[in-house]
Design a protein around this motif. Structure first.
Motif, PDB file in Angstrom:
ATOM      1  N   LEU A 122      26.080  35.466  49.673  1.00  0.00           N
ATOM      2  CA  LEU A 122      27.252  34.820  49.091  1.00  0.00           C
ATOM      3  C   LEU A 122      28.461  35.669  49.455  1.00  0.00           C
ATOM      4  O   LEU A 122      28.324  36.691  50.113  1.00  0.00           O
ATOM      5  CB  LEU A 122      27.104  34.657  47.578  1.00  0.00           C
ATOM      6  N   GLY A 123      29.644  35.215  49.059  1.00  0.00           N
ATOM      7  CA  GLY A 123      30.843  35.995  49.322  1.00  0.00           C
ATOM      8  C   GLY A 123      31.351  36.644  48.049  1.00  0.00           C
ATOM      9  O   GLY A 123      30.778  36.464  46.967  1.00  0.00           O
ATOM     10  N   GLY A 124      32.418  37.405  48.193  1.00  0.00           N
ATOM     11  CA  GLY A 124      33.028  38.009  47.021  1.00  0.00           C
ATOM     12  C   GLY A 124      33.784  39.268  47.371  1.00  0.00           C
ATOM     13  O   GLY A 124      33.937  39.603  48.550  1.00  0.00           O
ATOM     14  N   TYR A 125      34.294  39.923  46.327  1.00  0.00           N
ATOM     15  CA  TYR A 125      34.954  41.208  46.577  1.00  0.00           C
ATOM     16  C   TYR A 125      34.785  42.150  45.396  1.00  0.00           C
ATOM     17  O   TYR A 125      34.759  41.748  44.242  1.00  0.00           O
ATOM     18  CB  TYR A 125      36.425  41.042  46.953  1.00  0.00           C
ATOM     19  N   PHE A 126      34.621  43.404  45.758  1.00  0.00           N
ATOM     20  CA  PHE A 126      34.583  44.484  44.779  1.00  0.00           C
ATOM     21  C   PHE A 126      35.986  45.043  44.623  1.00  0.00           C
ATOM     22  O   PHE A 126      36.754  45.091  45.587  1.00  0.00           O
ATOM     23  CB  PHE A 126      33.649  45.598  45.255  1.00  0.00           C
ATOM     24  N   HIS A 127      36.291  45.486  43.428  1.00  0.00           N
ATOM     25  CA  HIS A 127      37.629  46.032  43.175  1.00  0.00           C
ATOM     26  C   HIS A 127      37.574  46.857  41.902  1.00  0.00           C
ATOM     27  O   HIS A 127      36.510  46.975  41.272  1.00  0.00           O
ATOM     28  CB  HIS A 127      38.652  44.886  43.049  1.00  0.00           C
ATOM     29  N   ASN A 128      38.707  47.417  41.523  1.00  0.00           N
ATOM     30  CA  ASN A 128      38.726  48.129  40.244  1.00  0.00           C
ATOM     31  C   ASN A 128      39.511  47.310  39.217  1.00  0.00           C
ATOM     32  O   ASN A 128      39.981  46.217  39.525  1.00  0.00           O
ATOM     33  CB  ASN A 128      39.289  49.553  40.424  1.00  0.00           C
ATOM     34  N   ASP A 129      39.622  47.824  38.024  1.00  0.00           N
ATOM     35  CA  ASP A 129      40.233  47.068  36.922  1.00  0.00           C
ATOM     36  C   ASP A 129      41.651  46.597  37.214  1.00  0.00           C
ATOM     37  O   ASP A 129      42.082  45.566  36.702  1.00  0.00           O
ATOM     38  CB  ASP A 129      40.271  47.935  35.654  1.00  0.00           C
ATOM     39  N   ASP A 130      42.370  47.345  38.057  1.00  0.00           N
ATOM     40  CA  ASP A 130      43.761  46.980  38.334  1.00  0.00           C
ATOM     41  C   ASP A 130      43.873  45.598  38.960  1.00  0.00           C
ATOM     42  O   ASP A 130      44.930  44.976  38.906  1.00  0.00           O
ATOM     43  CB  ASP A 130      44.400  47.987  39.304  1.00  0.00           C
ATOM     44  N   PHE A 131      42.798  45.138  39.580  1.00  0.00           N
ATOM     45  CA  PHE A 131      42.884  43.869  40.304  1.00  0.00           C
ATOM     46  C   PHE A 131      42.284  42.709  39.513  1.00  0.00           C
ATOM     47  O   PHE A 131      42.006  41.653  40.057  1.00  0.00           O
ATOM     48  CB  PHE A 131      42.268  44.024  41.695  1.00  0.00           C
ATOM     49  N   ILE A 132      42.113  42.924  38.228  1.00  0.00           N
ATOM     50  CA  ILE A 132      41.779  41.805  37.338  1.00  0.00           C
ATOM     51  C   ILE A 132      43.093  41.312  36.736  1.00  0.00           C
ATOM     52  O   ILE A 132      43.804  42.072  36.079  1.00  0.00           O
ATOM     53  CB  ILE A 132      40.813  42.250  36.218  1.00  0.00           C
ATOM     54  N   PRO A 133      43.463  40.046  36.994  1.00  0.00           N
ATOM     55  CA  PRO A 133      44.741  39.542  36.479  1.00  0.00           C
ATOM     56  C   PRO A 133      44.792  39.585  34.950  1.00  0.00           C
ATOM     57  O   PRO A 133      43.752  39.503  34.286  1.00  0.00           O
ATOM     58  CB  PRO A 133      44.782  38.093  36.966  1.00  0.00           C
ATOM     59  N   ASN A 134      46.005  39.679  34.426  1.00  0.00           N
ATOM     60  CA  ASN A 134      46.188  39.713  32.963  1.00  0.00           C
ATOM     61  C   ASN A 134      45.748  38.436  32.278  1.00  0.00           C
ATOM     62  O   ASN A 134      45.284  38.463  31.154  1.00  0.00           O
ATOM     63  CB  ASN A 134      47.673  39.915  32.625  1.00  0.00           C
ATOM     64  N   GLU A 135      45.971  37.298  32.939  1.00  0.00           N
ATOM     65  CA  GLU A 135      45.721  36.013  32.290  1.00  0.00           C
ATOM     66  C   GLU A 135      44.500  35.329  32.916  1.00  0.00           C
ATOM     67  O   GLU A 135      44.223  35.503  34.102  1.00  0.00           O
ATOM     68  CB  GLU A 135      46.939  35.075  32.435  1.00  0.00           C
ATOM     69  N   PRO A 136      43.813  34.507  32.104  1.00  0.00           N
ATOM     70  CA  PRO A 136      42.683  33.762  32.663  1.00  0.00           C
ATOM     71  C   PRO A 136      43.152  32.689  33.643  1.00  0.00           C
ATOM     72  O   PRO A 136      44.324  32.324  33.653  1.00  0.00           O
ATOM     73  CB  PRO A 136      42.039  33.127  31.434  1.00  0.00           C
TER      74      PRO A 136
END
Lengths: 486, 486
Positions: free
Chosen positions: A348-362
């Motif tokens: 499958l696809g996707g990306y790993f990142h850290n918390d900074d790249f989780i947007p504030n809003e859903p």
């Protein structure tokens, strides 16, 4: 209400059957070519049938996936090719691996296939555990968040979006959204839809949807006639080989390209500020163009200095064929990259990142499916096999044999081959020109070896992780015969 | 070499087991709600676990897909909801349909799952036949070509590319490519990367990758902070209901919007010429906004007059829930649309088109996987069940009951509900305001009915095609109770 569809007895007999079966279902000793040309007559007939339904100009032959096994792909004309291209580098364990066969020999897994959820809204009860045990298990060091997608293009597109959102959020600080931002984005204009950019490199390939395509620059046929964002494009190092005999030239290349990156960031600051840089650890589609660990470390330093994100696109390089699970591990970066995208061998696809790249809003990074849990089940087994069978070590061993063999062929045929390069089994060699390259790829196929081209003059090797030393020797033997015939 | 993994005896006993099992595995009589709120405690616990790995702000609850059956989704807290939202309209036959369960009870199909090909290069021997028997079997009338993809966004992105290529090809005539075209597209500038556009409508939703997102205008949260193409956006009709009491107003809406389309085409001719128009038969995410058959026929006439392509996006509407397999069949267009995109209920993505939208050269529309044959196997069975069980007729019957019931509720609760609309079971109703709408959706869930919102004030109904009259009556009964409580 719980289904008892596969009772224990049946499960066990299935298991015995499959185990038994696979003990006899083995690879052939060597490739077999039965037709004078490939595609053979049956493939040509099927191509005609397909031609009435869709474009077929890219089709090489029709495969028999019931018969294909391990490193060997069978075609409909009885040809059996040693596959070192593996569906554009997307097959981790070869064909019909018995462990993958067993994955859907399981009621719960079968139900996962037929009850595909909108993962962002109604995930199944096993989803958190699967993400932990499967995806975080292989996460690049320092990245503890995963956003799942379905393919490489979507992964890059959404990673770019995460970067833009992160960048604007930094600019905005904690200020609430203005009505102007909310309204302007709805009609595609700033400030809500800001003029931002992702810097990419000449020769790069990051996918073919319109955002990803604006960062792809490997072949004109991918881009012609499609509108594009005006985003900056830097030169990528053009190395000479062997590396240890061309240190000064290659270092100069690094410096030239890094200085171009820095210049472009300044140049675009006033029109389309650079929010992120996207780069492949090895430019694959573009010709297996490498850059040094020092280059990547300096690139990361430039990102940090300018407050922009570093996205490493491991769609083709990820999954083990460079000898490490992630190719960027070879670079020993000072800190983790900000975002790492993947697909292909990872099912499958996707990306790993850290918390900074989780947007504030859903709902900012979202789509209906957000990946595919059925593919995670396959990935789970792939990763287990890689770890249990120590396939990364295998890649190193087989890769050394293949690379050394290619270097020998270079010496034997210096008028045809040069610039052998790569890590693990992720290898390439250059030919004198495009015509000769294409001629060799065609002849290799008729000698039973399925390879692929990349860039203008390169042949790329992308065997599965189960490719062994003796497979490498078959490839080299056939390659020598082809070169002798040129 | 052919595997005998499932011998005939085992196959038959599996079949008997599965048939037997499903004769007893039936839907509950009605929804069951056991927890005071949804998500219940177990969902909340799982959400916490997931929170450490990814964004969870959009999650409603964790489902138990082993237990879910037919129209009922089971959550991990023992709640059993009648699901009329179906994973954002993506479940055609409900949960754990016995016919889908059997699809991978088959050696060849199982091998399709674990040997995923690069379909554009090495398709399996069964691919041409599957495309004919499955996808051309459901092709919109007049469209005989199919390009397969994986999701809705990718389908629209690639359909846009096909349109741009077609448009430039017309302009170019038979002239060969110039060096300037080849070189300029590589650095994202005209003439190779031309300034062309796709015209879309306010309120539209066509996906979230950067090209698709430039044509999406339903909610700001989807678009904020993401760079966008400057492409024209026309108003979409805003109808009043019931339709037969608002003929003059609605006709005026049609005219206003069509004239805006025509104006925008002129206006953009000198900067970003319009190559195509993308439109949903019913704007779904944007609020179930309808337009009349006359509107769509006139829109097609405008396209023809201006030499631009008409793309009908059936990602949400396709697959039968409007009572026809394709919603645009309701419009009786004078000729087929140029391109029709699909995904969701059809398991994979893609687009139907005619020969004009097949590029001249190979590799122009291409990616590694080009769809997923495993999903085509599911679609094959979905289509068989739809046809054998006459589910489109069922949709009509159940849809009438649900729609008439909603109209009655409107009359009972005129201060809360209005504007019931839709075709088949693809229905929506408006609430007084967003707060009331969200309150109703939450209360419906606690009464055992899973619905979804769309637009600012609408509730959308998207049951599976197996949703029957008696399910509609349960929905209406619970809905009445909720409205009485407001």
């Amino acid at each position: 209400m719980r289904s008892l569809w596969l009772n224990t007895l049946t499960k066990q007999s299935l298991y015995r059957l499959s185990t038994k079966r696979y003990s006899t279902n083995v690879e052939p000793k060597e490739p077999v070519v039965k037709t004078k040309s490939i595609p053979g007559p049956k493939s040509i007939e099927l191509k005609k049938q397909l031609d009435s339904v869709q474009a077929t100009g890219t089709i090489q032959f029709f495969a028999d996936y019931e018969k294909s096994i391990g490193n060997y792909i069978y075609d409909v004309d009885g040809n059996i090719l040693l596959d070192v291209y593996t569906q554009i580098s997307s097959v981790p364990l070869g064909y019909n691996h018995p462990r993958l066969y067993k994955v859907f020999n399981n009621e719960q897994n079968l139900k996962t296939l037929i009850n595909r959820p909108a993962l962002g809204v109604f995930p199944g009860k096993e989803w958190p555990e699967k993400l932990h045990s499967v995806l975080l298990n292989i996460a690049p060091k320092g990245l503890n968040k995963i956003t799942t997608m379905m393919c490489g293009s979507c992964s890059n597109e959404n990673a770019y979006k995460s970067i833009f959102i992160w960048y604007q959020n930094k600019l905005r600080g904690n200020a609430p959204l203005t009505e102007q931002e909310k309204n302007s984005c709805m009609i595609n204009i700033p400030p809500g839809a800001p003029k931002l950019s992702i810097l990419s490199f000449k020769g790069a390939f990051h996918g073919r949807t319109l955002g990803a395509l604006s960062t792809t620059h490997s072949k004109y046929i991918h881009k012609l006639d499609v509108p594009s964002f005006d985003w900056p494009i830097a030169s990528f190092p053009e190395y000479r080989y062997p590396l240890d005999e061309n240190v000064a030239h290659n270092k100069k290349e690094d410096e030239k390209c890094l200085s171009e990156v820095q210049d472009l960031i300044q140049q675009y600051a006033s029109k389309n500020p650079v929010a992120g840089i996207v780069v492949e650890p090895i430019q694959s589609e573009g010709g297996d163009n490498e850059a040094s660990p020092e280059f990547f470390r300096s690139l990361q330093a430039i990102c940090k200095k300018n407050g922009i994100a570093l996205l490493i696109d491991e769609v083709q390089t990820g999954g083990g064929s460079t000898g490490k699970f992630w190719a960027h591990e070879h670079f020993e970066l000072e800190s983790p990259p900000d975002v790492v995208t993947f697909s292909k061998k990872l099912q499958l696809g996707g990306y790993f990142h850290n918390d900074d790249f989780i947007p504030n809003e859903p709902y900012r990074i979202f789509n209906t499916w957000m990946g595919d849990p059925g593919k995670v089940l396959l990935l789970e087994e792939v990763v287990k096999v890689i770890q249990e069978e120590k396939l990364l070590a295998n890649v190193d061993v087989a890769g050394k044999v293949l690379k050394n063999g290619l270097l020998s062929l270079e010496k034997e045929f210096p008028h045809i081959l040069n610039s052998t390069r790569g890590r693990g089994t992720f290898l390439a060699v250059n030919c004198t020109n495009t015509k000769v390259r294409d001629q060799i790829i065609g002849a290799l196929k008729l000698h039973g070896i399925q390879t692929g081209g990349c860039g203008e003059i390169s042949i790329r090797f992308r065997p599965a992780l189960i490719f062994k030393e003796y497979h490498a020797n078959i490839v080299l033997d056939r390659f020598r015969k082809v070169l002798q015939g040129i």
